[in-house]
Scaffold this active site. Structure first.
Site, mmCIF file in Angstrom:
data_model
loop_
_atom_site.group_PDB
_atom_site.id
_atom_site.type_symbol
_atom_site.label_atom_id
_atom_site.label_comp_id
_atom_site.label_asym_id
_atom_site.label_seq_id
_atom_site.Cartn_x
_atom_site.Cartn_y
_atom_site.Cartn_z
ATOM 1 N N GLU A 1 0.824 -1.220 0.000
ATOM 2 C CA GLU A 1 0.000 0.000 0.000
ATOM 3 C C GLU A 1 0.856 1.268 0.000
ATOM 4 O OE1 GLU A 1 -3.399 -0.023 2.629
ATOM 5 O OE2 GLU A 1 -3.409 2.172 2.720
ATOM 6 N N ASP B 1 3.550 -14.674 11.640
ATOM 7 C CA ASP B 1 2.212 -15.108 11.219
ATOM 8 C C ASP B 1 1.219 -13.944 11.392
ATOM 9 O OD1 ASP B 1 -0.322 -16.194 11.058
ATOM 10 O OD2 ASP B 1 0.146 -17.973 12.253
ATOM 11 N N LYS C 1 -8.003 -0.877 11.062
ATOM 12 C CA LYS C 1 -7.327 -1.301 9.822
ATOM 13 C C LYS C 1 -6.079 -0.438 9.595
ATOM 14 C CE LYS C 1 -6.549 -1.401 5.194
ATOM 15 N NZ LYS C 1 -5.650 -0.543 4.412
ATOM 16 N N HIS D 1 -1.863 11.321 -0.215
ATOM 17 C CA HIS D 1 -1.765 10.157 -1.107
ATOM 18 C C HIS D 1 -1.339 10.537 -2.519
ATOM 19 C CE1 HIS D 1 -4.289 6.856 1.048
ATOM 20 N NE2 HIS D 1 -3.335 7.347 1.794
HETATM 21 C C1 MEV Z 1 -6.025 3.350 4.856
HETATM 22 O O1 MEV Z 1 -5.324 2.193 4.480
HETATM 23 C C2 MEV Z 1 -6.111 3.464 6.355
HETATM 24 C C3 MEV Z 1 -7.020 4.581 6.884
HETATM 25 O O2 MEV Z 1 -8.321 4.443 6.313
HETATM 26 C C4 MEV Z 1 -7.067 4.435 8.382
HETATM 27 C C5 MEV Z 1 -8.097 5.316 9.064
HETATM 28 O O3 MEV Z 1 -9.094 5.694 8.415
HETATM 29 O O4 MEV Z 1 -7.905 5.595 10.268
HETATM 30 C C6 MEV Z 1 -6.508 5.938 6.478
#
Ligand code: MEV
Length: 430
Positions: free
Chosen positions: A78, A280, A264, A379
Site C-alpha cells: 500500500e 504469522d 485497519k 496520497h
Molecule cells: C487506509 O489504508 C487506512 C485509513 O483508512 C485508516 C483510518 O481511516 O484511520 C486511512
C-alpha cells in the site's frame, strides 16, 4: 544537498545503508538479489509450490523506542503507509519518543471436553490432577523446559450454550515459549497432556489447540505529541487538530463501521512489520481484532487524550503481540534475518514492542490527516509514483512524470500513459 532516503534509487539506498554500517557487504548483495528463496526452502514451508509472491520491503525512520533509535522494516503493497508511519514517528520523536511495557509472554493452549454431563466432578478431577498435568506437559516438550520455558500454570473453565445443555469443560495451559513462534511447542504439549487426561477421565476430548487470543502477551506503547507539531506551524491549529483526533477516537468507540477502519489503519503498520519479519500475520490480526472486542463491542484499539494545559496529545495502544524471532518462517525466510538485524530486535519482546509502537505511529498519522487536510492530499504524490511505475517509467523518468501528472486535474493510468509518451517524445527531440 545529499538526496534524502526517499529520493534515492533502490541501488543508492543500499549503498547508503552499507556506508552507514547498517548492513554488511553480504547483506547488500542479498538485498540486491531481492532475498531469493530457494525451491528447497519454499517446498519445505508450503505444499504444491509453483511460484513466489513478492511484496516491496521498505524502511520507516524516526522511531525512538524506550530511548533507543530503531529502524523499522515494513513489507506492504500500500502506497503511503511507510511515509505516513515515519511521519507519525517523527511527531512522537519530537516529544520524546515511545515508551513501552509488556505483560508476561505466555501462549495459551486449550484442551476442550465436550458434552460433559457432570462438569463439577470433571473440574474436581482436573484440579486433583494438576501436578500430573504439569509433569506430563514438561515431559512432552523437555527442550523448552531446558531453555527456561514450558508450562507455567493451568486454569479450567466450564461453559454452556444454554442452561439446559450439557457443558464444555476446558483445560488451559499457560506456556512460556521463549522467543519462538511456539505453535508446535504448544500443540505437542497439548497432545501429551490430552493423551494423559484420556487415561484419567472418561470424557470426550473435542479438540486440542493453541489460542490466538494472546491476552497473556499484551504489549503497550505510549507516546506524547506536542500539539503545535500537528499543525505544521499554524498557530492555534494544533490544539484543534488534537481535539479532533480525540473526537475521532471517541467516535470509533461508538461506531463499528469507523472502528474497523480505524483499526485497519493500525494494522497497516503492524502487519507490515509482522510480514517483513516472517511472522504469522493472521494470528496477530485475529488476536488484535478479538482484543478490540473485549468489552463486548468492537472498539478502537488506540486511546488518545488531550492535556490542554500542557498542549500535549497523549496516545496509547495495547494489543496482544505474540511475535517470534526464532522458529518457523522467521528462521527460514532470508529477509527475516535481515529485518531482525536492521530493526535491532534482540528478543521477541523487543520486536513486539517495536511493532506496537509502529501501530500507534500509523494511527496518529492517519488520524492527523483525516481530521485536517484529509487523506487524499498526502496520497497524491504516492499515487502518482505508483502510476508512474505502473505505466513503466524508468527511475530517471519517474520524478519528471510525477511533476507532469501534478499539473493535470485528474490522475489515472491513461493520463500517466499519455504523459509518459509525451515525456519520451520531448527527450527524443532534445
Ligand atoms: C487506509 O489504508 C487506512 C485509513 O483508512 C485508516 C483510518 O481511516 O484511520 C486511512
Amino acid at each position: 544537498m545529499p538526496k534524502r532516503f526517499y529520493e534515492q534509487t533502490r541501488q543508492e539506498r543500499l549503498v547508503y545503508l552499507a556506508e552507514q554500517g547498517l548492513i554488511t557487504a553480504a547483506e547488500q548483495e542479498l538485498l540486491q538479489k531481492n532475498f531469493p528463496l530457494s525451491d528447497e526452502y519454499a517446498n519445505h514451508l508450503i505444499e504444491n509450490q509453483v511460484a513466489q509472491v513478492h511484496l516491496p520491503l521498505g524502511l520507516a525512520f524516526n522511531f525512538v523506542i524506550d530511548g533507543r533509535a530503531r529502524i523499522v522494516p515494513m513489507a506492504t503493497e500500500e502506497p503511503s503507509v511507510i511515509a505516513a508511519c515515519s511521519f507519525g514517528a517523527k511527531l512522537i520523536q519530537q516529544a520524546g519518543g515511545f515508551q513501552t511495557k509488556s505483560t508476561e509472554r505466555l501462549m495459551i493452549g486449550q484442551i476442550v471436553f465436550n458434552d460433559v454431563g457432570n462438569p463439577a466432578k470433571l473440574l474436581q478431577t482436573l484440579a486433583h490432577e494438576e501436578q500430573a498435568i504439569l509433569r506430563v506437559a514438561h515431559e512432552s516438550y523437555p527442550s523448552i523446559v531446558k531453555r527456561g520455558g514450558g508450562t507455567q500454570s493451568v486454569q479450567y473453565k466450564k461453559q454452556q450454550m444454554n442452561p439446559q445443555s450439557t457443558s464444555f469443560v476446558t483445560v488451559e495451559l499457560l506456556i512460556d515459549v521463549k522467543d519462538a513462534m511456539g505453535a508446535n511447542i504448544v500443540n505437542a504439549i497439548l497432545e501429551g497432556v490430552g493423551a494423559y487426561l484420556q487415561t484419567k477421565v472418561n470424557e470426550e476430548v473435542l479438540l486440542k489447540i493453541l489460542s490466538n487470543y494472546a491476552d497473556h502477551s499484551l504489549v503497550t506503547a505510549t507516546c506524547k505529541v506536542h500539539t503545535r507539531d500537528l499543525a505544521r506551524g499554524i498557530a492555534g491549529e494544533g490544539n484543534k487538530i488534537a481535539r479532533r483526533i480525540v473526537a475521532a477516537t471517541d467516535y470509533a468507540n461508538l461506531d463499528i463501521y469507523r472502528a474497523t477502519t480505524h483499526n485497519k489503519g493500525i494494522m497497516n503498520g503492524i502487519d507490515a512489520v509482522v510480514l517483513a519479519t516472517g511472522n504469522d500475520f493472521r494470528a496477530i490480526e485475529a488476536g488484535c481484532h478479538a482484543y478490540a472486542s473485549r468489552k463486548g463491542t468492537y472498539q478502537a484499539l488506540t486511546q488518545w487524550t488531550l492535556n490542554e494545559e500542557a498542549e500535549t496529545l497523549i496516545g496509547e495502544l495495547t494489543v496482544p503481540m505474540l511475535i517470534a524471532i526464532v522458529g518457523g518462517a522467521t528462521s527460514i525466510l532470508p529477509q527475516a534475518t535481515f529485518t531482525q538485524k536492521i530493526s535491532q530486535s534482540e528478543s521477541a519482546s523487543d520486536l513486539a514492542k517495536m511493532i506496537v509502537a509502529v501501530g500507534l505511529a500509523q494511527n496518529l498519522a492517519a488520524l492527523r490527516a483525516l481530521v485536517s487536510e484529509g487523506i487524499q492530499k498526502g496520497h497524491m504524490n504516492l499515487q502518482a509514483k505508483t502510476l508512474a511505475a505502473t505505466v513503466g517509467a524508468t527511475d530517471i523518468e519517474v520524478p519528471k512524470l510525477i511533476a507532469k501528472m501534478k499539473e493535470k486535474p485528474t490522475m489515472n493510468q491513461e493520463v500517466a500513459q499519455l504523459l509518459l509518451q509525451e515525456l519520451r517524445m520531448e527527450n527524443n527531440q532534445s
